[in-house]
Enzyme design. Structure first.
Site, PDB file in Angstrom:
ATOM      1  N   ALA A   1       0.710  -1.473  -0.207  1.00  0.00           N
ATOM      2  CA  ALA A   1      -0.097   0.061   0.121  1.00  0.00           C
ATOM      3  C   ALA A   1       0.677   1.067   0.029  1.00  0.00           C
ATOM      4  CB  ALA A   1      -1.050  -0.747   1.643  1.00  0.00           C
TER       5      ALA A   1
ATOM      6  N   ARG B   1       2.394   2.660  -2.605  1.00  0.00           N
ATOM      7  CA  ARG B   1       2.214   3.626  -3.860  1.00  0.00           C
ATOM      8  C   ARG B   1       1.093   2.699  -4.852  1.00  0.00           C
ATOM      9  NH1 ARG B   1       6.621   0.489  -7.293  1.00  0.00           N
ATOM     10  NH2 ARG B   1       7.353  -0.405  -5.488  1.00  0.00           N
TER      11      ARG B   1
ATOM     12  N   VAL C   1       5.474  -9.911   2.283  1.00  0.00           N
ATOM     13  CA  VAL C   1       4.189 -11.046   2.278  1.00  0.00           C
ATOM     14  C   VAL C   1       4.677 -12.380   1.913  1.00  0.00           C
ATOM     15  CG1 VAL C   1       2.591  -8.968   1.818  1.00  0.00           C
ATOM     16  CG2 VAL C   1       3.464 -10.163   0.300  1.00  0.00           C
TER      17      VAL C   1
ATOM     18  N   ASN D   1      -2.894  -7.381  -2.148  1.00  0.00           N
ATOM     19  CA  ASN D   1      -2.681  -6.792  -3.165  1.00  0.00           C
ATOM     20  C   ASN D   1      -1.236  -5.992  -3.872  1.00  0.00           C
ATOM     21  OD1 ASN D   1      -2.659  -3.740  -5.441  1.00  0.00           O
ATOM     22  ND2 ASN D   1      -1.320  -3.083  -3.858  1.00  0.00           N
TER      23      ASN D   1
ATOM     24  N   SER E   1      -5.201 -10.613 -12.340  1.00  0.00           N
ATOM     25  CA  SER E   1      -4.637  -9.710 -13.531  1.00  0.00           C
ATOM     26  C   SER E   1      -4.936 -10.778 -14.398  1.00  0.00           C
ATOM     27  CB  SER E   1      -3.309  -9.363 -13.537  1.00  0.00           C
ATOM     28  OG  SER E   1      -2.580  -9.616 -14.953  1.00  0.00           O
TER      29      SER E   1
ATOM     30  N   TYR F   1       4.582 -14.255 -14.418  1.00  0.00           N
ATOM     31  CA  TYR F   1       3.464 -13.275 -13.683  1.00  0.00           C
ATOM     32  C   TYR F   1       1.793 -13.988 -13.594  1.00  0.00           C
ATOM     33  CZ  TYR F   1       0.970  -9.215 -13.169  1.00  0.00           C
ATOM     34  OH  TYR F   1      -0.078  -8.097 -12.264  1.00  0.00           O
TER      35      TYR F   1
ATOM     36  N   ALA G   1       1.114 -17.250 -14.148  1.00  0.00           N
ATOM     37  CA  ALA G   1       0.888 -18.159 -13.700  1.00  0.00           C
ATOM     38  C   ALA G   1       0.577 -17.709 -12.185  1.00  0.00           C
ATOM     39  CB  ALA G   1       2.145 -19.592 -13.218  1.00  0.00           C
TER      40      ALA G   1
HETATM   41  P1  NAP Z   1       3.343  -1.246  -7.901  1.00  0.00           P
HETATM   42  O1  NAP Z   1       3.147   0.015  -8.180  1.00  0.00           O
HETATM   43  O2  NAP Z   1       4.178  -1.961  -8.613  1.00  0.00           O
HETATM   44  O3  NAP Z   1       3.558  -1.475  -6.515  1.00  0.00           O
HETATM   45  C1  NAP Z   1       3.489  -2.745  -5.849  1.00  0.00           C
HETATM   46  C2  NAP Z   1       3.691  -2.193  -4.182  1.00  0.00           C
HETATM   47  O4  NAP Z   1       3.699  -3.805  -3.527  1.00  0.00           O
HETATM   48  C3  NAP Z   1       4.014  -1.530  -3.831  1.00  0.00           C
HETATM   49  O5  NAP Z   1       3.705  -1.292  -2.012  1.00  0.00           O
HETATM   50  C4  NAP Z   1       5.625  -2.172  -2.973  1.00  0.00           C
HETATM   51  O6  NAP Z   1       5.964  -1.846  -2.510  1.00  0.00           O
HETATM   52  C5  NAP Z   1       4.631  -3.933  -2.807  1.00  0.00           C
HETATM   53  N1  NAP Z   1       5.303  -5.213  -2.441  1.00  0.00           N
HETATM   54  C6  NAP Z   1       5.805  -5.807  -4.025  1.00  0.00           C
HETATM   55  N2  NAP Z   1       7.000  -6.743  -3.413  1.00  0.00           N
HETATM   56  C7  NAP Z   1       6.440  -6.945  -1.888  1.00  0.00           C
HETATM   57  C8  NAP Z   1       6.225  -8.111  -0.884  1.00  0.00           C
HETATM   58  N3  NAP Z   1       6.995  -8.557  -1.040  1.00  0.00           N
HETATM   59  N4  NAP Z   1       5.953  -7.634   1.040  1.00  0.00           N
HETATM   60  C9  NAP Z   1       5.398  -6.947   0.335  1.00  0.00           C
HETATM   61  N5  NAP Z   1       5.294  -5.750  -0.368  1.00  0.00           N
HETATM   62  C10 NAP Z   1       5.517  -5.998  -1.496  1.00  0.00           C
HETATM   63  O7  NAP Z   1       2.739  -1.654  -8.471  1.00  0.00           O
HETATM   64  P2  NAP Z   1       1.175  -1.217  -8.814  1.00  0.00           P
HETATM   65  O8  NAP Z   1       1.060  -1.444 -10.371  1.00  0.00           O
HETATM   66  O9  NAP Z   1      -0.126  -0.949  -7.692  1.00  0.00           O
HETATM   67  O10 NAP Z   1       0.258  -2.580  -8.546  1.00  0.00           O
HETATM   68  C11 NAP Z   1      -0.550  -3.735  -7.561  1.00  0.00           C
HETATM   69  C12 NAP Z   1      -1.421  -5.068  -7.552  1.00  0.00           C
HETATM   70  O11 NAP Z   1      -2.468  -4.980  -8.456  1.00  0.00           O
HETATM   71  C13 NAP Z   1      -0.213  -5.956  -7.419  1.00  0.00           C
HETATM   72  O12 NAP Z   1      -0.481  -7.598  -8.105  1.00  0.00           O
HETATM   73  C14 NAP Z   1      -0.292  -5.950  -9.774  1.00  0.00           C
HETATM   74  O13 NAP Z   1      -0.309  -7.314  -9.957  1.00  0.00           O
HETATM   75  C15 NAP Z   1      -2.196  -5.953  -9.965  1.00  0.00           C
HETATM   76  N6  NAP Z   1      -2.187  -5.552 -10.780  1.00  0.00           N
HETATM   77  C16 NAP Z   1      -1.606  -4.345 -11.481  1.00  0.00           C
HETATM   78  C17 NAP Z   1      -2.579  -4.099 -13.354  1.00  0.00           C
HETATM   79  C18 NAP Z   1      -1.201  -2.711 -13.594  1.00  0.00           C
HETATM   80  O14 NAP Z   1      -1.612  -2.082 -14.735  1.00  0.00           O
HETATM   81  N7  NAP Z   1      -0.758  -1.258 -12.987  1.00  0.00           N
HETATM   82  C19 NAP Z   1      -2.909  -4.663 -13.821  1.00  0.00           C
HETATM   83  C20 NAP Z   1      -3.191  -5.909 -13.492  1.00  0.00           C
HETATM   84  C21 NAP Z   1      -3.412  -6.362 -11.831  1.00  0.00           C
HETATM   85  P3  NAP Z   1       7.537  -1.293  -1.707  1.00  0.00           P
HETATM   86  O15 NAP Z   1       7.486   0.500  -2.450  1.00  0.00           O
HETATM   87  O16 NAP Z   1       8.510  -0.796  -0.699  1.00  0.00           O
HETATM   88  O17 NAP Z   1       8.264  -1.509  -3.343  1.00  0.00           O
END
Ligand code: NAP
Length: 247
Positions: free
Chosen positions: A12, A14, A63, A89, A141, A154, A156
């Site tokens: 959460a 970003r 996580v 998330n 996704s 991703y 999978a």
């Molecule tokens: P993002 O901007 O890259 O943000 C990822 C978040 O996950 C950050 O808060 C990061 O923390 C945290 N994170 C990463 N690895 C972690 C871990 N091992 N433990 C705890 N926190 C972790 O991603 P997003 O685009 O907002 O995507 C959020 C979700 O939506 C994801 O599951 C993604 O697969 C899904 N999604 C996104 C899209 C898209 O178009 N963006 C489409 C479909 C699905 P830090 O900031 O501390 O690194």
């Protein structure tokens, strides 16, 4: 101890997770902001929530690590007495064609996305079962359904999150705990900001509304599913993509 309506949002600091945290806070939830490394960004989300009159705590941890997840969940429950909503998330991508993919690229994506969802759901699910109430919302996704070049790891992980949602929903339904999954397509965030203009054009061509989704679009669906009035909605897959047309 005073019981407060509380939600844990993983990842959460970003992007989509930050917006989900803010929208849930606006609905009256105290928010556990989980993050991995970017503490300053997580802190800014907490400040934003406080500026709106809400409450938030920072919960650093991986996580995919069981000890971390236990510690994250215990801190939240110690502070607010219960946990009403979990949003799984946190997610990463490491894109490379399957033939060239290293074990590390496979393990890290499956670890964060799938094992992370499993661990958080299991540990929070135990508490929600005792409470006889709760809503778990997973973020998958469209790639988990369609596949995409360079994203076998991703895809999978996200396909398995859909399967895990259905299995866990059946197991927890007698305890009045609901488990649903949201399937976004293209959402503007750090994960999609490096799309080339050509790739972006190709993406937009598949979306009749002609725009990428926003974090706000997803956060609204999360709030809908979090709502206790949705007590007869579980085990469902919700596409938030304004109908991607497949050729
Ligand atoms: P993002 O901007 O890259 O943000 C990822 C978040 O996950 C950050 O808060 C990061 O923390 C945290 N994170 C990463 N690895 C972690 C871990 N091992 N433990 C705890 N926190 C972790 O991603 P997003 O685009 O907002 O995507 C959020 C979700 O939506 C994801 O599951 C993604 O697969 C899904 N999604 C996104 C899209 C898209 O178009 N963006 C489409 C479909 C699905 P830090 O900031 O501390 O690194």
């Amino acid at each position: 101890m005073k019981l407060i309506k509380a939600a844990l949002v993983t990842g959460a600091s970003r992007g989509i997770g930050a917006q989900i945290a803010i929208n849930l806070a606006e609905k009256g939830y105290a928010i556990g902001i989980n993050y991995s490394k970017q503490e300053e960004k997580a802190f800014n989300v907490a400040k934003k929530i406080e500026s709106l009159g809400g409450q938030a705590i920072l919960l650093q941890g991986d996580v995919a690590n069981k000890n971390d997840v236990n510690q994250i969940v215990n801190k939240l429950v110690d502070k607010w007495g219960n946990i009403n909503v979990l949003v799984n998330n946190a997610g990463i991508s490491r894109d490379v064609r399957l033939v060239n993919m290293t074990e590390e690229e496979w393990d890290s994506v499956i670890g964060t996305n799938l094992k992370g969802t499993f661990l958080c759901s299991q540990i929070v699910g135990q508490i929600m079962s005792k409470q006889q109430a709760g809503s778990i919302i997973n973020i998958a996704s469209i790639v988990g359904i369609t596949g995409r070049i360079g994203q076998a790891n991703y895809a999978a992980s996200k396909a398995e999150i859909i399967a895990l949602t259905k299995g866990f929903a059946v197991e927890l339904a007698p305890d009045k705990v609901r488990v649903n999954v949201i399937v976004p397509a293209f959402i503007g965030s750090d994960m999609t900001k490096n799309l080339s203009p050509e790739a972006l054009e190709n993406v937009l061509r598949t979306i009749p509304m002609g725009r990428m989704g926003s974090s706000e679009d997803l956060a609204k669906m999360v709030c809908f599913l979090a709502d206790q009035d949705m007590e007869y909605v579980s085990g469902q897959v919700f596409h938030v993509d304004c109908r991607i047309v497949q050729s």
